[in-house]
Motif scaffolding. Structure first.
Motif, mmCIF file in Angstrom:
data_model
loop_
_atom_site.group_PDB
_atom_site.id
_atom_site.type_symbol
_atom_site.label_atom_id
_atom_site.label_comp_id
_atom_site.label_asym_id
_atom_site.label_seq_id
_atom_site.Cartn_x
_atom_site.Cartn_y
_atom_site.Cartn_z
ATOM 1 N N VAL A 182 0.848 -1.201 0.000
ATOM 2 C CA VAL A 182 0.000 0.000 0.000
ATOM 3 C C VAL A 182 0.882 1.250 0.000
ATOM 4 O O VAL A 182 0.663 2.193 -0.767
ATOM 5 C CB VAL A 182 -0.964 0.000 1.213
ATOM 6 N N VAL A 183 1.916 1.237 0.838
ATOM 7 C CA VAL A 183 2.832 2.392 0.881
ATOM 8 C C VAL A 183 3.475 2.606 -0.492
ATOM 9 O O VAL A 183 3.525 3.728 -1.020
ATOM 10 C CB VAL A 183 3.934 2.161 1.947
ATOM 11 N N LEU A 184 3.935 1.494 -1.089
ATOM 12 C CA LEU A 184 4.568 1.600 -2.403
ATOM 13 C C LEU A 184 3.583 2.098 -3.448
ATOM 14 O O LEU A 184 3.942 2.878 -4.340
ATOM 15 C CB LEU A 184 5.097 0.228 -2.835
ATOM 16 N N ALA A 185 2.331 1.630 -3.331
ATOM 17 C CA ALA A 185 1.318 2.046 -4.308
ATOM 18 C C ALA A 185 1.134 3.553 -4.237
ATOM 19 O O ALA A 185 1.045 4.235 -5.271
ATOM 20 C CB ALA A 185 0.005 1.322 -4.046
ATOM 21 N N ILE A 186 1.112 4.080 -3.003
ATOM 22 C CA ILE A 186 0.923 5.526 -2.857
ATOM 23 C C ILE A 186 2.091 6.279 -3.506
ATOM 24 O O ILE A 186 1.909 7.224 -4.266
ATOM 25 C CB ILE A 186 0.786 5.904 -1.365
ATOM 26 N N ARG A 187 3.307 5.780 -3.256
ATOM 27 C CA ARG A 187 4.477 6.440 -3.862
ATOM 28 C C ARG A 187 4.404 6.369 -5.395
ATOM 29 O O ARG A 187 4.627 7.334 -6.108
ATOM 30 C CB ARG A 187 5.752 5.769 -3.356
ATOM 31 N N SER A 188 4.044 5.186 -5.858
ATOM 32 C CA SER A 188 4.007 4.981 -7.298
ATOM 33 C C SER A 188 2.967 5.888 -7.953
ATOM 34 O O SER A 188 3.208 6.505 -9.000
ATOM 35 C CB SER A 188 3.694 3.511 -7.560
ATOM 36 N N LEU A 189 1.811 5.998 -7.298
ATOM 37 C CA LEU A 189 0.720 6.793 -7.875
ATOM 38 C C LEU A 189 1.022 8.289 -7.879
ATOM 39 O O LEU A 189 0.422 9.047 -8.634
ATOM 40 C CB LEU A 189 -0.576 6.553 -7.094
ATOM 41 N N THR A 190 1.955 8.713 -7.026
ATOM 42 C CA THR A 190 2.254 10.141 -6.963
ATOM 43 C C THR A 190 3.498 10.510 -7.780
ATOM 44 O O THR A 190 3.989 11.630 -7.703
ATOM 45 C CB THR A 190 2.442 10.593 -5.494
ATOM 46 N N LEU A 191 4.003 9.557 -8.563
ATOM 47 C CA LEU A 191 5.145 9.879 -9.429
ATOM 48 C C LEU A 191 4.639 10.616 -10.670
ATOM 49 O O LEU A 191 3.502 10.396 -11.099
ATOM 50 C CB LEU A 191 5.847 8.585 -9.860
ATOM 51 N N PRO A 192 5.485 11.462 -11.269
ATOM 52 C CA PRO A 192 5.020 12.165 -12.473
ATOM 53 C C PRO A 192 4.732 11.164 -13.596
ATOM 54 O O PRO A 192 5.487 10.207 -13.799
ATOM 55 C CB PRO A 192 6.219 13.066 -12.834
ATOM 56 N N GLY A 193 3.619 11.356 -14.261
ATOM 57 C CA GLY A 193 3.293 10.478 -15.403
ATOM 58 C C GLY A 193 2.694 9.143 -14.992
ATOM 59 O O GLY A 193 2.573 8.230 -15.813
ATOM 60 N N ALA A 194 2.307 9.028 -13.704
ATOM 61 C CA ALA A 194 1.791 7.752 -13.209
ATOM 62 C C ALA A 194 0.448 7.395 -13.841
ATOM 63 O O ALA A 194 0.097 6.229 -13.979
ATOM 64 C CB ALA A 194 1.640 7.816 -11.695
ATOM 65 N N ARG A 195 -0.289 8.439 -14.253
ATOM 66 C CA ARG A 195 -1.622 8.232 -14.786
ATOM 67 C C ARG A 195 -1.653 7.222 -15.938
ATOM 68 O O ARG A 195 -2.552 6.394 -16.037
ATOM 69 C CB ARG A 195 -2.124 9.563 -15.327
ATOM 70 N N ALA A 196 -0.660 7.329 -16.806
ATOM 71 C CA ALA A 196 -0.633 6.456 -17.985
ATOM 72 C C ALA A 196 -0.595 4.984 -17.548
ATOM 73 O O ALA A 196 -1.212 4.123 -18.169
ATOM 74 C CB ALA A 196 0.582 6.787 -18.837
ATOM 75 N N GLY A 197 0.117 4.728 -16.451
ATOM 76 C CA GLY A 197 0.208 3.356 -15.949
ATOM 77 C C GLY A 197 -1.127 2.865 -15.421
ATOM 78 O O GLY A 197 -1.528 1.723 -15.652
ATOM 79 N N LEU A 198 -1.822 3.777 -14.730
ATOM 80 C CA LEU A 198 -3.147 3.412 -14.199
ATOM 81 C C LEU A 198 -4.103 3.108 -15.338
ATOM 82 O O LEU A 198 -4.894 2.177 -15.278
ATOM 83 C CB LEU A 198 -3.711 4.582 -13.388
ATOM 84 N N LYS A 199 -3.978 3.929 -16.378
ATOM 85 C CA LYS A 199 -4.858 3.749 -17.529
ATOM 86 C C LYS A 199 -4.567 2.382 -18.167
ATOM 87 O O LYS A 199 -5.480 1.630 -18.519
ATOM 88 C CB LYS A 199 -4.608 4.879 -18.525
ATOM 89 N N PHE A 200 -3.315 2.082 -18.290
ATOM 90 C CA PHE A 200 -2.925 0.792 -18.877
ATOM 91 C C PHE A 200 -3.522 -0.372 -18.083
ATOM 92 O O PHE A 200 -3.991 -1.362 -18.628
ATOM 93 C CB PHE A 200 -1.390 0.697 -18.885
ATOM 94 N N LEU A 201 -3.540 -0.207 -16.769
ATOM 95 C CA LEU A 201 -3.999 -1.286 -15.885
ATOM 96 C C LEU A 201 -5.520 -1.407 -15.854
ATOM 97 O O LEU A 201 -6.070 -2.500 -15.858
ATOM 98 C CB LEU A 201 -3.459 -1.012 -14.477
ATOM 99 N N PHE A 202 -6.198 -0.254 -15.828
ATOM 100 C CA PHE A 202 -7.643 -0.316 -15.554
ATOM 101 C C PHE A 202 -8.546 -0.009 -16.751
ATOM 102 O O PHE A 202 -9.757 -0.124 -16.638
ATOM 103 C CB PHE A 202 -7.995 0.628 -14.390
ATOM 104 N N HIS A 203 -7.963 0.417 -17.867
ATOM 105 C CA HIS A 203 -8.818 0.688 -19.029
ATOM 106 C C HIS A 203 -8.763 -0.472 -20.001
ATOM 107 O O HIS A 203 -7.844 -0.566 -20.799
ATOM 108 C CB HIS A 203 -8.332 1.957 -19.754
ATOM 109 N N PRO A 204 -9.750 -1.342 -19.966
ATOM 110 C CA PRO A 204 -9.653 -2.491 -20.869
ATOM 111 C C PRO A 204 -9.912 -2.104 -22.316
ATOM 112 O O PRO A 204 -10.860 -1.373 -22.605
ATOM 113 C CB PRO A 204 -10.757 -3.440 -20.359
#
Ligand code: PFF
Length: 444
Positions: A182-204
């Motif tokens: 969870v801690v790592l997820a928070i760090r990862s999500l607050t990195l610049p450009g993290a959005r693209a990764g989230l999109k890759f994961l959750f946008h089928p």
């Protein structure tokens, strides 16, 4: 009885969850997801967990607890003088195969603990960390050494029967792993450009759902939940008659899936932020993670703790794999537990040598154009586990029958269970058809 040494005192949920949660969630899941279309894979994965994962798990637990035998003995008892025990033999064979490549990666976690303690990632950029990782997995014999040490650790636990101790630790350590994710997820999500990764994961992207994606997701579900090869039959045989099988299956499935999705939320936003390709495979995890630690306060300590926890998670999985083989040797071949452990681990080590060495670039240790390592992974997750799961549901749906199945699930009628009809319909018709369909489309 020798199985008591390992099993009788285990809190079964923790033991089964310990088997399920491991490198499959944190290492293999992101690799498969990255190579199979991101969000589309996640969607298919979650659907398979829900529709097939829980029913297949129930079938295995029922067979185990009903017979109180290992995965081969169980089928021998229920259907003597038939070919059904072949499923059990396949499971033991599969355990050898998975041990061989799994321990190679598990060995890396040990190397990474040492690197973390020596502060060897600090201040390095991605290119350097990637280069060092590539150099490392090309050092064949060093991998062999770490892999063998890991098998040795597993053998020690299985032999000593100190699983009870491991059990107590993992009850504390596994929630810690969750917390650190969870801690790592928070760090990862607050990195610049993290959005693209989230999109890759959750946008089928539905157009990405191919036969390959389906079989990869199916194999990953079975691999991650330790299903289709008798681990849960063996563990089921250690479950007390008054424990609740349905809630066991549900909690194991939920915690395993949660860890996998969290691992995705850690890896992909960070990978996109650092410019690591999602299709990178092994490097995806082993390069991205150290980079995240580099970018957070207290990263030095988090990094050490994380790799220690990952090694423990891998250990509780390899214990269950070795236990399948050892339980068979002890109960069916009447070999003493000590010798059974030695023989089984030596077998895994020999296969492991080839698996480790085949990871070097330009390897000649290949089968059908794949490195030996990848072919072991492919054979187990995409062929043997689906076949094992297919015959397990056929066995329960068509031979064991509804009455006996629910007698075991409801503890002879003392527990209430709704949706019985739906569950059995899935086991008898839907699960075998779906597994067969995915298997055939995936391999065509
Ligand atoms: N489920 C484990 C993981 O996800 O790491 C790996 C595994 C353990 C697979 C035991 C199969 C098994 F029988």
């Amino acid at each position: 009885m020798s199985r008591d040494g390992f099993g009788s005192k285990l809190g079964i949920v923790a033991a089964a969850a310990g088997s399920a949660v491991g490198l499959g969630n944190i290492y293999r899941f992101p690799c498969e997801l990255g190579n199979n279309g991101g969000g589309a894979f996640l969607l298919v994965y979650l659907m398979i967990v829900l529709c097939l994962g829980i029913p297949v798990m129930l079938c295995e637990l029922v067979i185990g607890r009903k017979t109180q035998r290992n995965s081969i003995g169980a089928f021998k008892l229920l259907k003597p003088k038939t070919a059904w025990p072949v499923i059990g033999y396949m499971g033991v064979f599969c355990a050898f195969i998975i041990m061989a490549f799994y321990c190679t990666i598990a060995g890396w976690t040990l190397e990474y603990i040492i690197k973390a303690v020596g502060n060897q990632f600090q201040g390095k950029d991605l290119a350097t960390i990637e280069q060092e990782f590539n150099a490392f997995h090309n050092m064949g014999w060093r991998n062999v050494l770490w892999g063998s040490i890991f098998i040795f650790l597993t053998a020690f636990v299985v032999f000593k029967g100190v699983a009870d101790g491991i059990e107590k630790y993992s009850k504390v350590l596994m929630p810690m792993l969750l917390l650190i994710l969870v801690v790592l997820a928070i760090r990862s999500l607050t990195l610049p450009g993290a959005r693209a990764g989230l999109k890759f994961l959750f946008h089928p992207d539905f157009s990405k759902i191919t036969g390959d994606v389906l079989i990869s997701a199916l194999g990953q579900v079975f691999f991650s939940l330790s299903m289709g090869m008798g681990v849960l039959i063996t563990y089921g045989s250690y479950i007390k008659k008054d424990d609740n099988l349905a809630t066991t299956a549900l909690s194991v499935t939920l915690s395993d899936t949660l860890v996998a999705v969290l691992a995705g939320i850690v890896i992909f936003p960070a990978a996109f932020s650092f410019g690591v390709k999602p299709t990178e495979g092994m490097g995806l995890v082993f390069s991205t993670l150290p980079m995240i630690f580099n970018q957070m306060p207290g990263g030095y300590f988090f990094c050490i703790i994380f790799f220690v926890l990952l090694a423990v998670a891998a250990l509780t999985s390899t214990i269950s794999l070795l236990e399948v083989i050892v339980a068979y040797f002890v109960e069916e071949l009447h070999i003493k537990r000590g010798w059974a452990t030695v023989i089984a681990s030596l077998g895994c080590m020999v296969l492991g040598v080839f698996a480790s060495l085949s990871l070097r670039d330009g390897t000649s240790i290949t089968i059908a154009g794949m490195s030996f390592f990848n072919s072991l992974d492919f054979l187990s997750a995409k062929i043997l586990l689906p076949i094992g799961a297919f015959f397990t549901v056929i066995f329960v749906g068509w031979l064991l029958g509804k009455t006996k199945f629910f007698e075991e699930i409801t503890n002879q009628g003392s527990l209430k269970l709704s949706v019985k009809g739906v569950i059995f319909f899935i086991i008898k018709f839907l699960a075998p058809l779906a597994i067969a369909f995915i298997f055939i489309t995936g391999l065509l």
